[in-house]
Write a protein that holds these residues in place. Structure first.
Motif, PDB file in Angstrom:
ATOM      1  N   MET A   1      39.263   4.628   2.198  1.00 45.77           N
ATOM      2  CA  MET A   1      39.327   6.083   2.159  1.00 45.77           C
ATOM      3  C   MET A   1      38.386   6.652   1.100  1.00 45.77           C
ATOM      4  O   MET A   1      37.896   7.771   1.234  1.00 45.77           O
ATOM      5  N   GLN A   2      38.135   5.872   0.040  1.00 39.11           N
ATOM      6  CA  GLN A   2      37.246   6.375  -0.995  1.00 39.11           C
ATOM      7  C   GLN A   2      35.836   6.565  -0.470  1.00 39.11           C
ATOM      8  O   GLN A   2      35.151   7.537  -0.813  1.00 39.11           O
ATOM      9  N   GLN A   3      35.374   5.651   0.396  1.00 41.39           N
ATOM     10  CA  GLN A   3      34.044   5.804   0.986  1.00 41.39           C
ATOM     11  C   GLN A   3      33.972   7.061   1.853  1.00 41.39           C
ATOM     12  O   GLN A   3      32.964   7.771   1.856  1.00 41.39           O
ATOM     13  N   ILE A   4      35.038   7.329   2.580  1.00 39.62           N
ATOM     14  CA  ILE A   4      35.081   8.532   3.416  1.00 39.62           C
ATOM     15  C   ILE A   4      35.036   9.782   2.552  1.00 39.62           C
ATOM     16  O   ILE A   4      34.278  10.726   2.811  1.00 39.62           O
ATOM     17  N   LEU A   5      35.836   9.799   1.485  1.00 40.25           N
ATOM     18  CA  LEU A   5      35.847  10.950   0.579  1.00 40.25           C
ATOM     19  C   LEU A   5      34.482  11.122  -0.081  1.00 40.25           C
ATOM     20  O   LEU A   5      33.989  12.257  -0.214  1.00 40.25           O
ATOM     21  N   ASP A   6      33.865  10.019  -0.498  1.00 41.37           N
ATOM     22  CA  ASP A   6      32.532  10.106  -1.121  1.00 41.37           C
ATOM     23  C   ASP A   6      31.531  10.732  -0.155  1.00 41.37           C
ATOM     24  O   ASP A   6      30.687  11.551  -0.557  1.00 41.37           O
ATOM     25  N   ALA A   7      31.593  10.344   1.111  1.00 41.07           N
ATOM     26  CA  ALA A   7      30.670  10.891   2.107  1.00 41.07           C
ATOM     27  C   ALA A   7      30.893  12.384   2.301  1.00 41.07           C
ATOM     28  O   ALA A   7      29.936  13.164   2.410  1.00 41.07           O
ATOM     29  N   ILE A   8      32.158  12.796   2.349  1.00 37.66           N
ATOM     30  CA  ILE A   8      32.471  14.219   2.529  1.00 37.66           C
ATOM     31  C   ILE A   8      31.975  15.033   1.343  1.00 37.66           C
ATOM     32  O   ILE A   8      31.380  16.110   1.500  1.00 37.66           O
ATOM     33  N   GLN A   9      32.196  14.517   0.143  1.00 35.59           N
ATOM     34  CA  GLN A   9      31.755  15.244  -1.046  1.00 35.59           C
ATOM     35  C   GLN A   9      30.234  15.269  -1.157  1.00 35.59           C
ATOM     36  O   GLN A   9      29.652  16.264  -1.606  1.00 35.59           O
ATOM     37  N   ALA A  10      29.578  14.183  -0.730  1.00 32.83           N
ATOM     38  CA  ALA A  10      28.112  14.172  -0.734  1.00 32.83           C
ATOM     39  C   ALA A  10      27.560  15.202   0.236  1.00 32.83           C
ATOM     40  O   ALA A  10      26.589  15.908  -0.070  1.00 32.83           O
ATOM     41  N   ALA A  11      28.199  15.318   1.408  1.00 33.04           N
ATOM     42  CA  ALA A  11      27.766  16.303   2.393  1.00 33.04           C
ATOM     43  C   ALA A  11      28.001  17.723   1.889  1.00 33.04           C
ATOM     44  O   ALA A  11      27.215  18.635   2.187  1.00 33.04           O
ATOM     45  N   SER A  12      29.069  17.928   1.128  1.00 33.40           N
ATOM     46  CA  SER A  12      29.329  19.256   0.568  1.00 33.40           C
ATOM     47  C   SER A  12      28.263  19.637  -0.448  1.00 33.40           C
ATOM     48  O   SER A  12      27.828  20.788  -0.515  1.00 33.40           O
ATOM     49  N   ALA A  13      27.823  18.656  -1.239  1.00 33.53           N
ATOM     50  CA  ALA A  13      26.819  18.926  -2.254  1.00 33.53           C
ATOM     51  C   ALA A  13      25.436  19.110  -1.648  1.00 33.53           C
ATOM     52  O   ALA A  13      24.652  19.958  -2.089  1.00 33.53           O
ATOM     53  N   ASP A  14      25.135  18.321  -0.604  1.00 25.56           N
ATOM     54  CA  ASP A  14      23.820  18.388   0.034  1.00 25.56           C
ATOM     55  C   ASP A  14      23.981  18.004   1.504  1.00 25.56           C
ATOM     56  O   ASP A  14      24.007  16.820   1.844  1.00 25.56           O
ATOM     57  N   PRO A  15      24.097  18.990   2.397  1.00 21.86           N
ATOM     58  CA  PRO A  15      24.341  18.693   3.820  1.00 21.86           C
ATOM     59  C   PRO A  15      23.296  17.783   4.443  1.00 21.86           C
ATOM     60  O   PRO A  15      23.585  17.074   5.400  1.00 21.86           O
ATOM     61  N   SER A  16      22.087  17.795   3.912  1.00 25.17           N
ATOM     62  CA  SER A  16      21.028  16.976   4.502  1.00 25.17           C
ATOM     63  C   SER A  16      21.108  15.514   4.063  1.00 25.17           C
ATOM     64  O   SER A  16      20.364  14.672   4.563  1.00 25.17           O
ATOM     65  N   SER A  17      22.014  15.207   3.129  1.00 25.63           N
ATOM     66  CA  SER A  17      22.052  13.858   2.571  1.00 25.63           C
ATOM     67  C   SER A  17      22.777  12.859   3.465  1.00 25.63           C
ATOM     68  O   SER A  17      22.657  11.654   3.259  1.00 25.63           O
ATOM     69  N   ILE A  18      23.527  13.337   4.423  1.00 29.44           N
ATOM     70  CA  ILE A  18      24.289  12.444   5.277  1.00 29.44           C
ATOM     71  C   ILE A  18      24.367  13.042   6.683  1.00 29.44           C
ATOM     72  O   ILE A  18      24.642  14.235   6.840  1.00 29.44           O
ATOM     73  N   SER A  19      24.119  12.232   7.687  1.00 32.21           N
ATOM     74  CA  SER A  19      24.041  12.709   9.064  1.00 32.21           C
ATOM     75  C   SER A  19      25.340  12.441   9.812  1.00 32.21           C
ATOM     76  O   SER A  19      26.239  11.735   9.328  1.00 32.21           O
TER      77      SER A  19
END
Length: 450
Positions: A1-19
């Motif tokens: 779940m931590q990887q999922i949360l990290d991905a969500i927070q990364a997308a919030s900070a920079d939408p282009s950082s994760i597809s």
């Protein structure tokens, strides 16, 4: 779940950082954290008065197995959820144990057998991010920020294709189905999903769902009160979870809300939403029941006189009813000839009593209203996204505190809606449109701290 949360927070900070493809490639856990009630506990409150039943004893926060993902379904990472009365009812096993719902649903098909378990993951609201979709889902992609409405339908019968609330297999997700929103992951049908309002935090976006859609259908929709400009609308509990949205719809729609509240603080909230006609029950001390078995029509008349005093001699066109037994007799009485009483709940008791002479001889109508169909839910959510309707969130708890949150709602110690952080590590996250938010910050926070 931590990887999922990290991905969500990364997308919030920079939408282009994760597809979307990156989200789709995330490994899902075989278990996840969830709020449950246990089938073995269904008799734990036998002989206990309703008010004394404590959700802290029956609600468990534990790891449960991730279910199979079926056609037309989606897994959503739940950032925040909220408490509704149906979670309270589930937790105290009233009016019936929800395991009967799960058993009946489980008999419907091989796929629905997943829901018939010795535990029930509860919760009928969420805001989060799509993680994975099942076969046949084309509209919603992994990584999309969403909220979910709580209507679950099969749509295999003709009855539901005019109004999905009429589907014979219509259920409320997280109450009559399993795998609800008070969890780190939720299982939903893809036709429950709607876009998350971009100017709201996760907990704010999660809170309107059930009550906002319910209020929209009950008051605005052609399936409910069909409110129009100039209507006098009596709103019980006008600053509460349901009533807070009804008051906003009445004000925004050009109607004249007559707001019934229980104290000065709640009256101030109603006025802040634009309502001018307020009835403070504590000040007026209405006693619609002489005793447990006998109503007092003189109090109905006194209540009606107060309404006419506020409206300049006019009666009520539409009553927004949800307390039920305590108020229903008065609601029928004060409605104008040809007017409408809409009801969606019975929080003070299910056995309503009223004097039918005032109904039939004056051609009044009682309209039942239960949640909302997808179209109505979409319209209600669209108004939130446009910042024309605002959340009524007053307080937010963590997932581990959900028992206390449910107890507060059970004892009516809350105001508006009570939120629950699920995967979100703190409040205030998830805002995309800061400019729109800044324009409406006072309205968004209207219920905070009350």
């Amino acid at each position: 779940m931590q990887q999922i949360l990290d991905a969500i927070q990364a997308a919030s900070a920079d939408p282009s950082s994760i597809s979307s493809e990156d989200f789709a490639a995330l490994a899902l856990p075989d278990h996840y954290r969830a709020v449950t009630v246990h089938k073995d506990d269904a008799g734990m409150f036998e002989g206990v008065a309703s008010r004394d039943k404590d959700p802290r004893r029956s609600l468990h926060v534990e790891d449960v197995a991730l279910p199979e993902l079926g056609p037309g379904e989606a897994f959503v990472a739940v950032m925040a959820s909220a408490i509704n009365y149906n979670t309270v009812w589930t937790s105290i096993f009233e009016p019936v144990s929800t395991f009967g719902f799960l058993e009946r649903y489980g008999r419907l098909s091989e796929l629905t057998k997943r829901h018939d378990l010795p535990y029930h993951v509860v919760g009928s609201d969420l805001a989060g991010v799509v993680l994975k979709t099942g076969p046949g889902v084309t509209k919603w992609k992994p990584g999309t920020e969403v909220v979910a409405h709580c209507l679950s339908v099969e749509l295999e019968d003709s009855d539901g294709h005019d109004d999905t609330m009429m589907d014979p297999q219509q259920r409320i997700w997280g109450f009559e189905t399993n795998f609800g929103g008070l969890a780190h992951i939720a299982l939903v049908k893809s036709n429950q999903l709607m876009p998350k309002p971009a100017h709201l935090t996760w907990e704010e976006a999660a809170s309107p769902g059930l009550v906002n859609c319910t209020a929209y259908r009950q008051l605005v929709s052609k399936n409910g009160g069909q409110m129009k400009q100039g209507d006098n609308v009596l709103i019980w509990g006008a600053s509460g979870g349901l009533g807070g949205f009804a008051t906003q719809y009445a004000v925004n729609g050009g109607a004249n809300p007559v707001c019934v509240v229980s104290n000065d603080e709640k009256a101030a909230i109603a006025r802040s939403m634009g309502a001018e006609m307020i009835i403070n029950r504590a000040e007026e001390d209405y006693r619609f029941w002489k005793d447990e078995h006998t109503q007092d029509p003189r109090e109905w008349k006194r209540f009606g006189a107060k309404i006419r005093e506020l409206t300049g001699g006019e009666d009520i066109d539409i009553v927004f009813e949800h307390p039920g037994r305590e108020t229903f007799g008065a609601s029928v009485y004060v409605t104008r000839k040809g007017g409408t009483i809409t009801t969606c709940a019975s929080t003070s008791g299910y056995m309503h009593e009223y004097d039918n002479r005032y109904l039939w001889m004056n051609l009044k109508r009682i309209i039942s209203s239960h949640f909302a169909n997808y179209r109505e839910s979409w319209e209600a959510n669209r108004l939130v996204a446009q910042a024309k309707i605002h959340p009524t969130l007053s307080r937010t708890y963590t997932l581990d505190e959900v028992g206390q949150a449910a107890l507060d709602v059970h004892h009516n110690k809350h105001q508006g809606k009570v939120g629950v952080l699920c995967l979100a590590p703190e409040e205030g996250l998830g805002v995309r449109n800061h400019e729109l938010r800044a324009q409406h910050l006072d309205a968004i926070n209207r219920f905070r701290g009350v």
